[in-house]
Scaffold this motif. Structure first.
Motif, PDB file in Angstrom:
ATOM      1  N   CYS A 102       0.851  -1.184   0.000  1.00 45.61           N
ATOM      2  CA  CYS A 102       0.000   0.000   0.000  1.00 45.61           C
ATOM      3  C   CYS A 102       0.885   1.232   0.000  1.00 45.61           C
ATOM      4  N   ASN A 103       0.263   2.366  -0.175  1.00 47.88           N
ATOM      5  CA  ASN A 103       0.980   3.628  -0.073  1.00 47.88           C
ATOM      6  C   ASN A 103       1.248   3.911   1.400  1.00 47.88           C
ATOM      7  N   SER A 104       2.328   4.613   1.708  1.00 42.88           N
ATOM      8  CA  SER A 104       2.704   4.832   3.107  1.00 42.88           C
ATOM      9  C   SER A 104       1.634   5.578   3.897  1.00 42.88           C
ATOM     10  N   ASN A 105       0.807   6.371   3.216  1.00 41.07           N
ATOM     11  CA  ASN A 105      -0.255   7.093   3.920  1.00 41.07           C
ATOM     12  C   ASN A 105      -1.592   6.364   3.858  1.00 41.07           C
ATOM     13  N   GLY A 106      -1.582   5.085   3.521  1.00 47.81           N
ATOM     14  CA  GLY A 106      -2.808   4.295   3.467  1.00 47.81           C
ATOM     15  C   GLY A 106      -3.562   4.517   2.175  1.00 47.81           C
ATOM     16  N   GLY A 107      -4.870   4.307   2.225  1.00 44.98           N
ATOM     17  CA  GLY A 107      -5.696   4.447   1.020  1.00 44.98           C
ATOM     18  C   GLY A 107      -5.730   3.163   0.221  1.00 44.98           C
ATOM     19  N   ALA A 108      -5.566   3.280  -1.087  1.00 44.05           N
ATOM     20  CA  ALA A 108      -5.628   2.117  -1.977  1.00 44.05           C
ATOM     21  C   ALA A 108      -4.487   1.153  -1.665  1.00 44.05           C
ATOM     22  N   GLY A 109      -4.829  -0.129  -1.521  1.00 45.09           N
ATOM     23  CA  GLY A 109      -3.805  -1.110  -1.206  1.00 45.09           C
ATOM     24  C   GLY A 109      -4.212  -2.511  -1.589  1.00 45.09           C
ATOM     25  N   VAL A 110      -3.279  -3.433  -1.356  1.00 47.15           N
ATOM     26  CA  VAL A 110      -3.461  -4.844  -1.688  1.00 47.15           C
ATOM     27  C   VAL A 110      -3.408  -5.647  -0.397  1.00 47.15           C
ATOM     28  N   ILE A 111      -4.407  -6.492  -0.216  1.00 42.18           N
ATOM     29  CA  ILE A 111      -4.489  -7.381   0.943  1.00 42.18           C
ATOM     30  C   ILE A 111      -4.457  -8.809   0.427  1.00 42.18           C
ATOM     31  N   VAL A 112      -3.763  -9.689   1.130  1.00 45.24           N
ATOM     32  CA  VAL A 112      -3.750 -11.106   0.764  1.00 45.24           C
ATOM     33  C   VAL A 112      -4.340 -11.894   1.929  1.00 45.24           C
ATOM     34  N   CYS A 113      -5.163 -12.889   1.588  1.00 51.27           N
ATOM     35  CA  CYS A 113      -5.827 -13.709   2.604  1.00 51.27           C
ATOM     36  C   CYS A 113      -5.505 -15.188   2.378  1.00 51.27           C
ATOM     37  N   ASN A 114      -5.228 -15.879   3.455  1.00 51.13           N
ATOM     38  CA  ASN A 114      -4.957 -17.313   3.424  1.00 51.13           C
ATOM     39  C   ASN A 114      -6.179 -18.043   3.958  1.00 51.13           C
ATOM     40  N   ASP A 115      -6.757 -18.908   3.129  1.00 54.01           N
ATOM     41  CA  ASP A 115      -7.896 -19.720   3.554  1.00 54.01           C
ATOM     42  C   ASP A 115      -7.494 -21.154   3.858  1.00 54.01           C
ATOM     43  N   GLN A 116      -6.191 -21.448   3.776  1.00 60.63           N
ATOM     44  CA  GLN A 116      -5.702 -22.777   4.121  1.00 60.63           C
ATOM     45  C   GLN A 116      -5.576 -22.885   5.642  1.00 60.63           C
ATOM     46  N   THR A 117      -5.560 -24.106   6.138  1.00 60.73           N
ATOM     47  CA  THR A 117      -5.411 -24.316   7.577  1.00 60.73           C
ATOM     48  C   THR A 117      -3.941 -24.398   7.987  1.00 60.73           C
ATOM     49  N   ASN A 118      -3.042 -24.153   7.051  1.00 62.25           N
ATOM     50  CA  ASN A 118      -1.613 -24.093   7.339  1.00 62.25           C
ATOM     51  C   ASN A 118      -1.073 -22.753   6.829  1.00 62.25           C
ATOM     52  N   PRO A 119       0.038 -22.277   7.413  1.00 59.65           N
ATOM     53  CA  PRO A 119       0.609 -21.017   6.941  1.00 59.65           C
ATOM     54  C   PRO A 119       1.140 -21.159   5.512  1.00 59.65           C
ATOM     55  N   VAL A 120       1.242 -20.036   4.798  1.00 61.33           N
ATOM     56  CA  VAL A 120       1.778 -20.042   3.434  1.00 61.33           C
ATOM     57  C   VAL A 120       2.819 -18.935   3.297  1.00 61.33           C
ATOM     58  N   ASP A 121       3.761 -19.164   2.405  1.00 61.34           N
ATOM     59  CA  ASP A 121       4.749 -18.165   2.018  1.00 61.34           C
ATOM     60  C   ASP A 121       4.547 -17.921   0.529  1.00 61.34           C
ATOM     61  N   LEU A 122       4.031 -16.751   0.179  1.00 64.18           N
ATOM     62  CA  LEU A 122       3.647 -16.448  -1.189  1.00 64.18           C
ATOM     63  C   LEU A 122       4.627 -15.474  -1.823  1.00 64.18           C
ATOM     64  N   LEU A 123       4.992 -15.742  -3.069  1.00 64.25           N
ATOM     65  CA  LEU A 123       5.849 -14.816  -3.798  1.00 64.25           C
ATOM     66  C   LEU A 123       5.125 -13.485  -4.006  1.00 64.25           C
ATOM     67  N   LEU A 124       5.834 -12.396  -3.785  1.00 64.34           N
ATOM     68  CA  LEU A 124       5.241 -11.079  -4.012  1.00 64.34           C
ATOM     69  C   LEU A 124       4.768 -10.936  -5.455  1.00 64.34           C
ATOM     70  N   THR A 125       5.518 -11.509  -6.392  1.00 68.14           N
ATOM     71  CA  THR A 125       5.132 -11.410  -7.803  1.00 68.14           C
ATOM     72  C   THR A 125       3.822 -12.134  -8.080  1.00 68.14           C
ATOM     73  N   ASP A 126       3.573 -13.233  -7.395  1.00 65.27           N
ATOM     74  CA  ASP A 126       2.306 -13.943  -7.573  1.00 65.27           C
ATOM     75  C   ASP A 126       1.149 -13.121  -7.000  1.00 65.27           C
TER      76      ASP A 126
END
Length: 167
Positions: free
Chosen positions: A93-117
């Motif tokens: 997101c921008n440092s002052n907030g506003g428009a941004g990207v959120i990622v959500c994990n619906d798996q029952t285990n933690p995930v490590d996701l590539l930023l590019t993905d």
């Protein structure tokens, strides 16, 4: 001058798209092959005005250039998301907030996701939820893209400040 301004705002996204090859689980899907566990373009579902239980947001399209550009230029860097379901964190997101990207994990285990993905999915929402106002200005409504691997990306208002490590 107006055209130059829009080009300058879109430059981070364009630069990342042309300079950064897609890696991770989506890389093979774009060349037509499809291995088990790899998403294909046809497997991606984008829903605008979602999630329905979140406040509505509608931002000028250029407001997403910086956060999406950060993700697309992330190289091999990954973002850790704790086990879900519905475990969501700010990805960029921008440092002052506003428009941004959120990622959500619906798996029952933690995930490590590539930023590019994450950025690739954010672009799908950007493209699918963009609309033009009567004055010719492009805006992007809040939206969500679902990965078949049980995680998703949301473009929305992140509030007054950015907590993402990528800003």
């Amino acid at each position: 001058m107006k055209g130059f301004t829009y080009l300058a705002l879109a430059a981070p996204i364009l630069a990342a798209v042309f300079k950064t090859p897609l890696s991770g689980p989506l890389a093979k899907s774009l060349d037509g092959s499809h291995a088990a566990g790899v998403a294909k373009r046809d497997d991606i579902r984008v829903v605008c005005d979602a999630p329905s239980d979140w406040p509505d947001s509608d931002y000028p399209a250029q407001a997403y250039a910086y956060p999406i550009g950060l993700l697309l230029s992330g190289g091999g860097n990954k973002l850790h998301v704790d086990a879900g379901p519905a475990k969501c964190i700010q990805a960029a997101c921008n440092s002052n907030g506003g428009a941004g990207v959120i990622v959500c994990n619906d798996q029952t285990n933690p995930v490590d996701l590539l930023l590019t993905d994450i950025g690739w999915f954010a672009q799908r929402v950007y493209e699918g939820c963009k609309h033009r106002l009567d004055d010719g200005t492009d805006y992007v409504r809040e939206g969500q893209a679902f990965c078949p691997e049980n995680w998703n990306v949301i473009l929305t208002d992140v509030g007054d400040h950015c907590d993402a490590n990528t800003h």
